[in-house]
Design a protein around this motif. Sequence first.
Motif, mmCIF file in Angstrom:
data_model
loop_
_atom_site.group_PDB
_atom_site.id
_atom_site.type_symbol
_atom_site.label_atom_id
_atom_site.label_comp_id
_atom_site.label_asym_id
_atom_site.label_seq_id
_atom_site.Cartn_x
_atom_site.Cartn_y
_atom_site.Cartn_z
ATOM 1 N N THR A 24 35.205 80.233 -86.779
ATOM 2 C CA THR A 24 34.463 79.297 -86.055
ATOM 3 C C THR A 24 35.129 77.932 -86.175
ATOM 4 O OG1 THR A 24 32.656 80.692 -86.633
ATOM 5 C CG2 THR A 24 32.017 78.931 -85.409
ATOM 6 N N SER A 25 35.228 77.166 -85.059
ATOM 7 C CA SER A 25 35.313 75.628 -85.067
ATOM 8 C C SER A 25 33.819 75.121 -84.724
ATOM 9 C CB SER A 25 36.241 75.407 -83.690
ATOM 10 O OG SER A 25 36.187 73.914 -83.491
ATOM 11 N N ALA A 27 33.560 72.164 -82.377
ATOM 12 C CA ALA A 27 33.524 72.591 -80.860
ATOM 13 C C ALA A 27 32.364 73.065 -80.455
ATOM 14 C CB ALA A 27 34.773 73.444 -80.600
ATOM 15 N N LEU A 28 31.268 73.601 -81.504
ATOM 16 C CA LEU A 28 30.347 74.339 -80.998
ATOM 17 C C LEU A 28 29.295 73.399 -80.254
ATOM 18 C CD1 LEU A 28 28.679 76.196 -84.311
ATOM 19 C CD2 LEU A 28 29.562 77.018 -82.094
ATOM 20 N N LEU A 72 30.709 72.410 -76.617
ATOM 21 C CA LEU A 72 30.591 73.505 -75.851
ATOM 22 C C LEU A 72 29.109 73.922 -75.562
ATOM 23 C CD1 LEU A 72 33.177 76.261 -77.315
ATOM 24 C CD2 LEU A 72 33.187 75.164 -75.090
ATOM 25 N N ARG A 73 28.206 73.530 -76.149
ATOM 26 C CA ARG A 73 26.903 74.044 -75.576
ATOM 27 C C ARG A 73 26.267 73.139 -74.326
ATOM 28 N NH1 ARG A 73 24.831 74.897 -81.696
ATOM 29 N NH2 ARG A 73 25.327 77.116 -81.701
ATOM 30 N N PRO A 84 39.052 71.753 -76.983
ATOM 31 C CA PRO A 84 39.712 70.726 -78.194
ATOM 32 C C PRO A 84 41.293 71.317 -78.448
ATOM 33 C CG PRO A 84 37.781 71.392 -78.611
ATOM 34 C CD PRO A 84 38.057 72.029 -77.419
ATOM 35 N N VAL A 126 26.333 79.854 -77.359
ATOM 36 C CA VAL A 126 27.699 79.124 -77.803
ATOM 37 C C VAL A 126 27.296 79.792 -79.494
ATOM 38 C CG1 VAL A 126 29.074 77.610 -78.271
ATOM 39 C CG2 VAL A 126 28.179 77.623 -76.156
ATOM 40 N N PRO A 169 33.558 79.405 -80.193
ATOM 41 C CA PRO A 169 34.881 78.662 -80.343
ATOM 42 C C PRO A 169 35.613 79.008 -81.632
ATOM 43 C CG PRO A 169 33.034 77.168 -80.842
ATOM 44 C CD PRO A 169 32.435 78.408 -80.241
ATOM 45 N N LEU A 170 36.998 79.581 -81.586
ATOM 46 C CA LEU A 170 37.564 79.777 -82.931
ATOM 47 C C LEU A 170 38.655 78.756 -83.069
ATOM 48 C CD1 LEU A 170 38.102 83.669 -82.564
ATOM 49 C CD2 LEU A 170 36.124 82.465 -83.868
ATOM 50 N N HIS A 171 39.150 78.520 -84.085
ATOM 51 C CA HIS A 171 40.274 77.481 -84.239
ATOM 52 C C HIS A 171 41.368 78.123 -85.443
ATOM 53 C CE1 HIS A 171 38.089 74.881 -87.868
ATOM 54 N NE2 HIS A 171 38.188 76.192 -88.050
#
Lengths: 258, 258
Positions: A246-247, A250-251, A254-255, B165, B187, B240-242
């Motif tokens: 999980t980033s 970025a959470l 993105l919301r 990102p 999200v 979101p994954l990184h």
Amino acid sequence: MHILVTNDDGVSAPGLLALAQALRPLGKVSVVAPDRNWSASGHVKTLHRPLRAKEVTLADGTPALASDGAPSDCVALALLGLVEKVDVVVSGINPNANIGHDVTYSGTVTAAMEAAIWGVPGVAVSLDSPEDHQGALDVRDNWDYGPAARVAREVVERVVRFGLPKDTLLNVNVPYLKYEEIRGVQVTRQGLRVYRDALVRREDPQGRPYYWIGGEAPTGVPEEGTDFGALKAGYVSVTPLHLDLTSYEALRSLREWW
Amino acid sequence: MHILVTNDDGVSAPGLLALAQALRPLGKVSVVAPDRNWSASGHVKTLHRPLRAKEVTLADGTPALASDGAPSDCVALALLGLVEKVDVVVSGINPNANIGHDVTYSGTVTAAMEAAIWGVPGVAVSLDSPEDHQGALDVRDNWDYGPAARVAREVVERVVRFGLPKDTLLNVNVPYLKYEEIRGVQVTRQGLRVYRDALVRREDPQGRPYYWIGGEAPTGVPEEGTDFGALKAGYVSVTPLHLDLTSYEALRSLREWW
């Protein structure tokens, strides 16, 4: 203490033998490794076909099991009961460093990842290529895996003593130096890999095109605090990796999309 | 806007067709996908053999390229120049959710990961299995991919508008519901998968053992805020994954080891 040793280069690779020999003073060592090379094979779970596990012996007479599955399959087979209860999984020694984004492709690292998924401590060990061997894959069987094997034992001793947090594995990279020349250990973060792949188009004798993913060997950004930075400064790099991709950064942004 | 569509189930999968059709209103769509199923194949980079890319057509006549490489190879081939410059890579629609640790095995997700490594936004789209279809893989070609395809278009529209990102990809999971029944988008963070694998030992007609990694289908922990939690509550999950797998939490405690 029961240690499972595997790799992604295949059961006959000299790095595997060096690792198994170095870990033997710590406890019982079982070897379950692929019967062929699975480099850059990623994290595989073979469900669509049965797997074999053939009894073989390493060059020093050590009994081992060679499977036709991927490195992560070997770990799953072992942890599902092919061998007795495993306390720690050690994968390697891989010729060439596994740094930066390599960790998502690397069979060596994904074997340790599979261990973490099963709740067993996992350690991946790779030996950086000597400066003058860059890309010379044919000679890596002649590399000296001794210093990296000794480092691996020292890391695994600490894993056994201190334990690893849940869902965590260690990605260990050792510089290609004599043991006495290694400057120490740095605990690092995953750095950046710079891939320099290029598409090479050729035609077969029938005039049909085929493609190679070619180009120069990847390099890294030798930033301080990273895996590659430590290696280039002559240190062993130990990077704790986890399985939560999980980033969290970025959470929030993105919301706002919804 | 040039969108690359790929998957891990192979070029003839109905989920791929539904996705390509749904994205066409957003721009030009190119399809480069594996010529066979690569499920649970992980992140692969094929360097040891050449790759083919054969011109085929999808069921609706759309031209596509079928490669004998893995999903991540298809993305690398396309981004290295097999097709014109790509703005976004969308992978799917995978039958069955890709949640929790699945993301490290999933060919669907690793295709989007490969895009992120190349600096191109990547989106992986999966459709959760209907309640009564758990494990019934033979019928998934008959699933209705329409609602998930529409959701995919809505997500990709936002990716194009807002951007992603650096080093980030989106893992999108859609509940198996009619479009009107979907409660919205959450999200989420990557949740926990519970694998229930078991080792099945059998003997071949010659009396030699072989092994299946079998057992019950994996389940998840439907915790709020997670991928699986969103799905089970009837929401689309966007995680979101990184590509930075560093466990920053573990960094400090590990430093005390040396």
